[in-house]
Design a protein around this motif. Structure first.
Motif, PDB file in Angstrom:
ATOM      1  N   GLU A  56      44.998  23.698  -3.657  1.00 19.28           N
ATOM      2  CA  GLU A  56      44.853  22.874  -4.862  1.00 19.28           C
ATOM      3  C   GLU A  56      45.114  21.404  -4.548  1.00 19.28           C
ATOM      4  O   GLU A  56      44.430  20.517  -5.066  1.00 19.28           O
ATOM      5  CB  GLU A  56      45.814  23.361  -5.948  1.00 19.28           C
ATOM      6  CG  GLU A  56      45.432  24.703  -6.555  1.00 19.28           C
ATOM      7  CD  GLU A  56      46.490  25.224  -7.512  1.00 19.28           C
ATOM      8  OE1 GLU A  56      46.110  25.758  -8.567  1.00 19.28           O
ATOM      9  OE2 GLU A  56      47.701  25.093  -7.204  1.00 19.28           O
ATOM     10  N   TYR A  57      46.100  21.154  -3.682  1.00 19.43           N
ATOM     11  CA  TYR A  57      46.424  19.769  -3.326  1.00 19.43           C
ATOM     12  C   TYR A  57      45.294  19.121  -2.527  1.00 19.43           C
ATOM     13  O   TYR A  57      44.934  17.960  -2.758  1.00 19.43           O
ATOM     14  CB  TYR A  57      47.731  19.722  -2.535  1.00 19.43           C
ATOM     15  CG  TYR A  57      48.132  18.315  -2.155  1.00 19.43           C
ATOM     16  CD1 TYR A  57      48.549  17.411  -3.130  1.00 19.43           C
ATOM     17  CD2 TYR A  57      48.064  17.889  -0.831  1.00 19.43           C
ATOM     18  CE1 TYR A  57      48.896  16.109  -2.790  1.00 19.43           C
ATOM     19  CE2 TYR A  57      48.413  16.590  -0.484  1.00 19.43           C
ATOM     20  CZ  TYR A  57      48.828  15.708  -1.473  1.00 19.43           C
ATOM     21  OH  TYR A  57      49.162  14.426  -1.138  1.00 19.43           O
ATOM     22  N   VAL A  58      44.719  19.887  -1.577  1.00 18.06           N
ATOM     23  CA  VAL A  58      43.620  19.361  -0.765  1.00 18.06           C
ATOM     24  C   VAL A  58      42.412  19.016  -1.632  1.00 18.06           C
ATOM     25  O   VAL A  58      41.639  18.111  -1.321  1.00 18.06           O
ATOM     26  CB  VAL A  58      43.240  20.360   0.344  1.00 18.06           C
ATOM     27  CG1 VAL A  58      41.934  19.988   1.034  1.00 18.06           C
ATOM     28  CG2 VAL A  58      44.357  20.449   1.373  1.00 18.06           C
ATOM     29  N   ARG A  59      42.246  19.726  -2.725  1.00 22.28           N
ATOM     30  CA  ARG A  59      41.122  19.457  -3.638  1.00 22.28           C
ATOM     31  C   ARG A  59      41.420  18.330  -4.616  1.00 22.28           C
ATOM     32  O   ARG A  59      40.545  17.917  -5.382  1.00 22.28           O
ATOM     33  CB  ARG A  59      40.786  20.732  -4.410  1.00 22.28           C
ATOM     34  CG  ARG A  59      40.228  21.855  -3.551  1.00 22.28           C
ATOM     35  CD  ARG A  59      40.210  23.160  -4.312  1.00 22.28           C
ATOM     36  NE  ARG A  59      39.448  23.053  -5.551  1.00 22.28           N
ATOM     37  CZ  ARG A  59      39.529  23.922  -6.562  1.00 22.28           C
ATOM     38  NH1 ARG A  59      40.378  24.954  -6.478  1.00 22.28           N
ATOM     39  NH2 ARG A  59      38.793  23.766  -7.639  1.00 22.28           N
ATOM     40  N   SER A  60      42.627  17.806  -4.588  1.00 22.77           N
ATOM     41  CA  SER A  60      43.023  16.789  -5.565  1.00 22.77           C
ATOM     42  C   SER A  60      42.568  15.394  -5.140  1.00 22.77           C
ATOM     43  O   SER A  60      42.346  15.122  -3.959  1.00 22.77           O
ATOM     44  CB  SER A  60      44.549  16.785  -5.743  1.00 22.77           C
ATOM     45  OG  SER A  60      45.178  16.267  -4.581  1.00 22.77           O
ATOM     46  N   SER A  61      42.454  14.506  -6.107  1.00 22.80           N
ATOM     47  CA  SER A  61      42.080  13.121  -5.817  1.00 22.80           C
ATOM     48  C   SER A  61      43.171  12.413  -5.023  1.00 22.80           C
ATOM     49  O   SER A  61      42.879  11.510  -4.226  1.00 22.80           O
ATOM     50  CB  SER A  61      41.812  12.370  -7.126  1.00 22.80           C
ATOM     51  OG  SER A  61      42.950  12.396  -7.971  1.00 22.80           O
ATOM     52  N   GLN A  62      44.423  12.816  -5.219  1.00 25.98           N
ATOM     53  CA  GLN A  62      45.522  12.161  -4.502  1.00 25.98           C
ATOM     54  C   GLN A  62      45.394  12.350  -2.997  1.00 25.98           C
ATOM     55  O   GLN A  62      45.567  11.404  -2.222  1.00 25.98           O
ATOM     56  CB  GLN A  62      46.873  12.715  -4.971  1.00 25.98           C
ATOM     57  CG  GLN A  62      48.061  12.066  -4.245  1.00 25.98           C
ATOM     58  CD  GLN A  62      49.395  12.561  -4.757  1.00 25.98           C
ATOM     59  OE1 GLN A  62      49.507  13.054  -5.881  1.00 25.98           O
ATOM     60  NE2 GLN A  62      50.428  12.441  -3.942  1.00 25.98           N
ATOM     61  N   PHE A  63      45.077  13.573  -2.567  1.00 23.04           N
ATOM     62  CA  PHE A  63      44.955  13.856  -1.135  1.00 23.04           C
ATOM     63  C   PHE A  63      43.856  13.001  -0.519  1.00 23.04           C
ATOM     64  O   PHE A  63      44.036  12.400   0.543  1.00 23.04           O
ATOM     65  CB  PHE A  63      44.658  15.334  -0.906  1.00 23.04           C
ATOM     66  CG  PHE A  63      44.390  15.676   0.536  1.00 23.04           C
ATOM     67  CD1 PHE A  63      45.436  15.815   1.433  1.00 23.04           C
ATOM     68  CD2 PHE A  63      43.091  15.853   0.997  1.00 23.04           C
ATOM     69  CE1 PHE A  63      45.202  16.119   2.764  1.00 23.04           C
ATOM     70  CE2 PHE A  63      42.842  16.158   2.325  1.00 23.04           C
ATOM     71  CZ  PHE A  63      43.901  16.298   3.210  1.00 23.04           C
ATOM     72  N   TRP A  64      42.700  12.944  -1.175  1.00 19.62           N
ATOM     73  CA  TRP A  64      41.583  12.200  -0.607  1.00 19.62           C
ATOM     74  C   TRP A  64      41.788  10.698  -0.716  1.00 19.62           C
ATOM     75  O   TRP A  64      41.303   9.938   0.128  1.00 19.62           O
ATOM     76  CB  TRP A  64      40.277  12.650  -1.261  1.00 19.62           C
ATOM     77  CG  TRP A  64      39.956  14.036  -0.810  1.00 19.62           C
ATOM     78  CD1 TRP A  64      40.112  15.192  -1.505  1.00 19.62           C
ATOM     79  CD2 TRP A  64      39.488  14.403   0.490  1.00 19.62           C
ATOM     80  NE1 TRP A  64      39.772  16.276  -0.730  1.00 19.62           N
ATOM     81  CE2 TRP A  64      39.376  15.817   0.502  1.00 19.62           C
ATOM     82  CE3 TRP A  64      39.150  13.703   1.638  1.00 19.62           C
ATOM     83  CZ2 TRP A  64      38.945  16.512   1.632  1.00 19.62           C
ATOM     84  CZ3 TRP A  64      38.719  14.393   2.759  1.00 19.62           C
ATOM     85  CH2 TRP A  64      38.616  15.780   2.739  1.00 19.62           C
ATOM     86  N   PHE A  65      42.520  10.252  -1.726  1.00 14.43           N
ATOM     87  CA  PHE A  65      42.872   8.833  -1.800  1.00 14.43           C
ATOM     88  C   PHE A  65      43.755   8.458  -0.621  1.00 14.43           C
ATOM     89  O   PHE A  65      43.562   7.411   0.012  1.00 14.43           O
ATOM     90  CB  PHE A  65      43.585   8.529  -3.116  1.00 14.43           C
ATOM     91  CG  PHE A  65      44.111   7.119  -3.198  1.00 14.43           C
ATOM     92  CD1 PHE A  65      43.245   6.039  -3.299  1.00 14.43           C
ATOM     93  CD2 PHE A  65      45.477   6.874  -3.158  1.00 14.43           C
ATOM     94  CE1 PHE A  65      43.733   4.728  -3.360  1.00 14.43           C
ATOM     95  CE2 PHE A  65      45.962   5.575  -3.216  1.00 14.43           C
ATOM     96  CZ  PHE A  65      45.094   4.509  -3.315  1.00 14.43           C
TER      97      PHE A  65
END
Length: 235
Positions: free
Chosen positions: A183-192
């Protein structure tokens, strides 16, 4: 007649000095890495403790920081971008050129890096994979980019796990539910977190590639000779 005094150097010292000179670039960069990592650890631990206290938690020590998601996320988020940059740069310079840049292979003539090792004269000093041939040589031909890509994937994975732990610490402090690594890897925070580092790495490479066409640094292998024409390409 007095003869000038001859000073004999100890062989051991000469060997040691020669080894340090031969490996100076690696040693200094490794030393700077240790120094800056240490600075990051101690300043990060202090900042982490301050943040914990701001959330009504007790002050934390160095050990608490080193086992926290914040530390692992911060370390591998940066390593990830560095290894991606280097892996991509090694691969891109195989196929792409920049006329006039010291970072490019020559545009109009063959480069020694393109020579087929299967046609090379083999000696005792030839790397073992070249002498061995076959699939071993095939792997060895691309071992540099392979290592950097592997280090990128490892750092990317550890960034994901460390970031998940740090994110969940923040979630719990606000009374919110935890999330899984997926879920974290799919989040905008991870990719930001990833993209903010990736863009800076490739900007730095682009600046170096372009600037080395017109600018010089005497004595550096990353620069062309100072008097060389701008559009002379390669080392």
């Amino acid at each position: 007649m007095l003869r000038p005094t001859q000073h004999h150097k100890a062989p051991g010292k000469d060997k040691k000095r020669s080894w340090v000179k031969d490996h100076g670039l690696l040693l200094v960069n490794a030393g700077l890495f240790v120094v800056f990592l240490g600075g990051m650890i101690f300043s990060g631990a202090a900042n982490y403790s301050e943040e914990q206290q701001a959330h009504g938690q007790p002050a934390t020590g160095l050990g608490d920081f080193l086992t926290s998601g914040n530390f692992w996320e911060a370390v591998f988020e940066n390593w990830e971008s560095e290894f991606l940059q280097m892996a991509m740069y090694v691969v891109l310079t195989v196929f792409l050129f920049q006329r006039g840049s010291s970072e490019s292979k020559p545009v109009d003539k063959d480069a020694p890096q393109d020579e087929d090792p299967r046609d090379a004269r083999k000696t005792a000093k030839t790397p073992w994979p070249v002498r061995r041939g076959g699939w071993v040589l095939k792997v060895y031909e691309h071992s540099l980019s392979g290592l950097l890509a592997l280090l990128f994937l490892l750092s990317f994975t550890l960034h994901a796990f460390g970031g998940t732990a740090a994110h969940n610490e923040e979630q719990l402090s606000h009374g919110l539910p935890e999330v899984s690594t997926w879920e974290y890897v799919r989040s905008s925070q991870f990719w930001f977190e990833s993209f903010q580092n990736w863009q800076s790495e490739f900007l730095a490479v682009a600046v170096l590639v372009g600037a080395s066409v017109y600018l010089r640094e005497r004595g550096s292998p990353e620069s062309k000779p100072v008097a060389e024409p701008h559009y002379e390409t390669g080392a």
